[in-house]
Design an enzyme around this catalytic site. Structure first.
Site, PDB file in Angstrom:
ATOM      1  CB  SER A 185      35.839  32.702  39.927  1.00 55.19           C
ATOM      2  OG  SER A 185      36.878  33.339  40.323  1.00 55.19           O
ATOM      3  CG  ASN A 189      39.134  41.467  34.459  1.00 62.22           C
ATOM      4  OD1 ASN A 189      38.120  40.867  34.444  1.00 62.22           O
ATOM      5  ND2 ASN A 189      40.127  41.832  35.592  1.00 62.22           N
ATOM      6  N   GLY A 201      32.939  38.737  33.993  1.00 62.35           N
ATOM      7  CA  GLY A 201      31.604  38.405  34.286  1.00 62.35           C
ATOM      8  C   GLY A 201      31.555  37.050  34.715  1.00 62.35           C
ATOM      9  CB  CYS A 214      34.267  40.171  41.856  1.00 60.79           C
ATOM     10  SG  CYS A 214      33.866  40.699  40.004  1.00 60.79           S
ATOM     11  CE  LYS A 229      41.897  37.770  43.207  1.00 60.93           C
ATOM     12  NZ  LYS A 229      42.391  37.078  41.691  1.00 60.93           N
ATOM     13  N   GLY A 244      49.592  43.661  39.342  1.00 60.80           N
ATOM     14  CA  GLY A 244      50.532  44.440  38.373  1.00 60.80           C
ATOM     15  C   GLY A 244      52.071  43.995  38.529  1.00 60.80           C
TER      16      GLY A 244
END
Lengths: 265, 305
Positions: free
Chosen positions: B46, B69, B72, B128, B164, B244
């Site tokens: 990103s 994860n 950042g 996020c 997203k 996944g």
């Protein structure tokens, strides 16, 4: 599912290698190959890669120079303190032939030491060329003295060994005898010069490449090299010198933590 | 032979696997490497307005159930990526530019600048779970914000737009509908779950440098499948099912939930960079064994007629 959490290990002992340079020994029972690295985690601070410089008595040793926040924390650790370990990671050096030359510059010596020991164990004709700024910065001199190999030291200021650069010694060596393989770890400009010398002499070289790494196991993309995209932490850190000379960034630039290109001076 | 090719909002994909944002994706080369290994499209890490170093390491930690994860959003900033993403014609597959901002203003700047770059599509991340000031932590996972930001980006950048979404919200379906109504061309579902935390009990410290991280891998898959299933019932734009997917059977499951294409991320850790090829081979084998000749035949098969 495969997984790996950092192992918190008690430091067995710490030795001083040079001014501001320490080796920490951590218990490790598994296999280690010459040229591999570990990720060392200082809880609450950071985790960074470090080459494995010793493997003996059920321990691995990592040699760290105190330069930044993380390395100062690591070097401040005492025997009995805890340090987090991930790895070992990466591929390894492969010894080829009977007559081998190892070339190290500065802290690059650390990554070559297990290979030097392996070459001696296999009774290969081994030459170790190590360079540093000055006598005080030369690592592992006592350890090397005990090895059955031909050691040549250089210093930039002439305070020990030959005044000059490891690359000149390598060039002379390749001109004077048939060498089967050259193994290099050091500052990237030096590595590139070694790769060029080996390519011209038609001697295969294996070079340990250093890149900014975040995960260490091939997921984050921080260490992918241009233009192949190969991951230094998985497909490396050891690459053939001839291959690296084909890559766009070798000796030119590397990426920092924001993936911004930083040219080598 | 089963046919794995498809069209996604005008993008021609040789197979349904897309490198998900956050895995590799730092540079052009890191993405072409995934393409060489079978990814039919790739998503960049990103990109934000300003340069970001990201969180200290460890940024990824794996445990028996999956992966956390906390990268950042490390990236050079939108003004510095032209060098990297300015010429993607020969990348070998479509490149999707992932954009992340703190608010509408950030997204407006990003969209305008991304319009000039060589991306074939844009993905905006409103989801996020672990970076302060971004995604769910900035309150972007509401229908109002989703609609507003989708519109802002769509006005400034005419490329196909994927939105997203986060699995960590009540009313995910409302977000998907809001995105669709505001002009989104596809929904990427889902971002990582959580956030979660793993504490090292010897040092008594969280393992991740960013302390908390988004959950992916095995643990995320049933959540992602449910999210895709629900969204498929509510919208008519395609869904990039992400979360996944590690093997061909997981891929089939996600397609049956309603996914058109598949985001692949953590699987790179579990099965290597050539996981894209592996998943496609396994999916093909499954389709052949079941007598399914195209992805369209399988899409949404788990829903009642």
């Amino acid at each position: 599912m495969k997984h790996e959490l950092p192992k918190m290990l008690k430091i067995e002992r710490v030795i001083r290698e040079a001014e501001g340079v320490h080796t920490l020994f951590l218990p490790y029972a598994g296999e280690v190959k010459a040229g591999q690295f570990v990720m060392l985690w200082v809880p609450g601070v950071d985790a960074k890669p470090a080459g494995i410089s010793y493997h003996q008595d059920g321990c691995i040793g990592v040699t760290i120079s105190a330069v930044g926040a993380w390395s100062k924390e690591v070097c401040g650790k005492k025997s009995g303190d805890l340090l987090g370990l991930l790895g070992p990671y990466g591929n390894s050096f492969e010894l080829i032939g009977e007559n081998v030359v190892l070339v190290g510059g500065g802290y690059g010596a650390a990554t070559l030491m297990l290979l030097a020991e392996e070459a001696c164990r296999r009774s290969l004709k081994t030459t170790l060329i190590l360079g540093a700024r000055s006598e005080a910065a030369l690592l592992y001199r006592t350890r090397i003295k005990a090895m059955k190999l031909d050691a040549i030291f250089t210093t930039d200021d002439g305070s020990f060994g030959e005044k000059g650069f490891v690359t000149d010694i390598l060039q002379r060596k390749l001109q004077s005898e048939k060498v089967d393989g050259v193994y290099v770890c050091g500052p990237e400009i030096m590595e590139k010069r070694c790769a060029e010398i080996c390519l011209a002499a038609e001697v295969p070289s294996q070079i340990s490449l250093e890149r900014h790494m975040k995960c260490g196991f091939g997921v984050c993309g921080a260490c992918c090299i241009d233009h192949s995209g190969r991951r230094v932490c998985v497909e490396g850190t050891i690459f053939s010198g001839a291959d690296l000379l084909q890559t766009h960034e070798f000796g030119r630039y590397r990426r920092d933590s924001s993936a911004t290109k930083q040219p080598f001076a | 032979m089963a046919d794995l090719s498809l069209k996604l909002c005008g993008l021609k994909l040789e197979n349904p696997t897309i490198l998900a944002s956050g895995i590799m994706g730092t540079s052009r080369a890191s993405m072409t490497y995934a393409i060489k290994n079978g990814a039919a499209a790739v998503t960049t890490k990103s990109i934000s307005v300003e340069k970001r170093k990201g969180h200290p390491a460890p940024i990824i930690v794996t445990y028996a159930g999956g992966m956390l994860n906390s990268v950042g959003y490390s990236n050079p900033g939108i003004d510095n990526v032209a060098d990297e993403f300015g010429d993607l014609q020969n990348a070998g597959a479509p490149v999707i530019g992932s954009l992340t901002g703190r608010d509408e203003n950030d997204f407006a700047i990003l969209a305008e600048k991304a319009a000039a770059l060589d991306f074939e599509a844009i993905e905006i991340v409103l989801s996020c779970p672990h970076t302060p000031g971004y995604g769910t932590m900035a309150g972007l996972s509401t229908p109002e914000k989703t609609a507003a930001i989708t519109q802002i980006v769509k006005q400034r950048c005419k490329k196909p737009l994927f939105v997203k979404l986060s699995p960590n919200v009540m009313g995910l379906v409302e977000l998907a509908k809001a995105a669709e109504e505001a002009g989104a061309d596809a929904i990427t579902a889902v971002n990582t779950a959580g956030p979660g935390m793993i504490i090292d009990i010897k040092s008594r410290k969280p393992v991740l440098g960013g302390r908390i991280g988004g959950l992916s891998g095995d643990a995320l898959r049933p959540i992602a499948v449910r999210c895709v299933y629900d969204i498929y019932e509510a919208v008519s734009i395609p869904i990039i099912g992400t979360g996944g997917i590690i093997n061909g059977e997981h891929a089939a499951e996600m397609i049956m939930a309603g996914a058109t294409a598949l985001g692949i991320g953590s699987a790179v850790y579990y099965r290597g960079i050539d996981v894209f090829k592996k998943i496609c081979l396994e999916l093909e084998e499954f389709m052949e064994s079941e007598g399914i000749s195209s992805l369209a035949q399988m899409r949404g098969a788990a829903h009642e007629a």
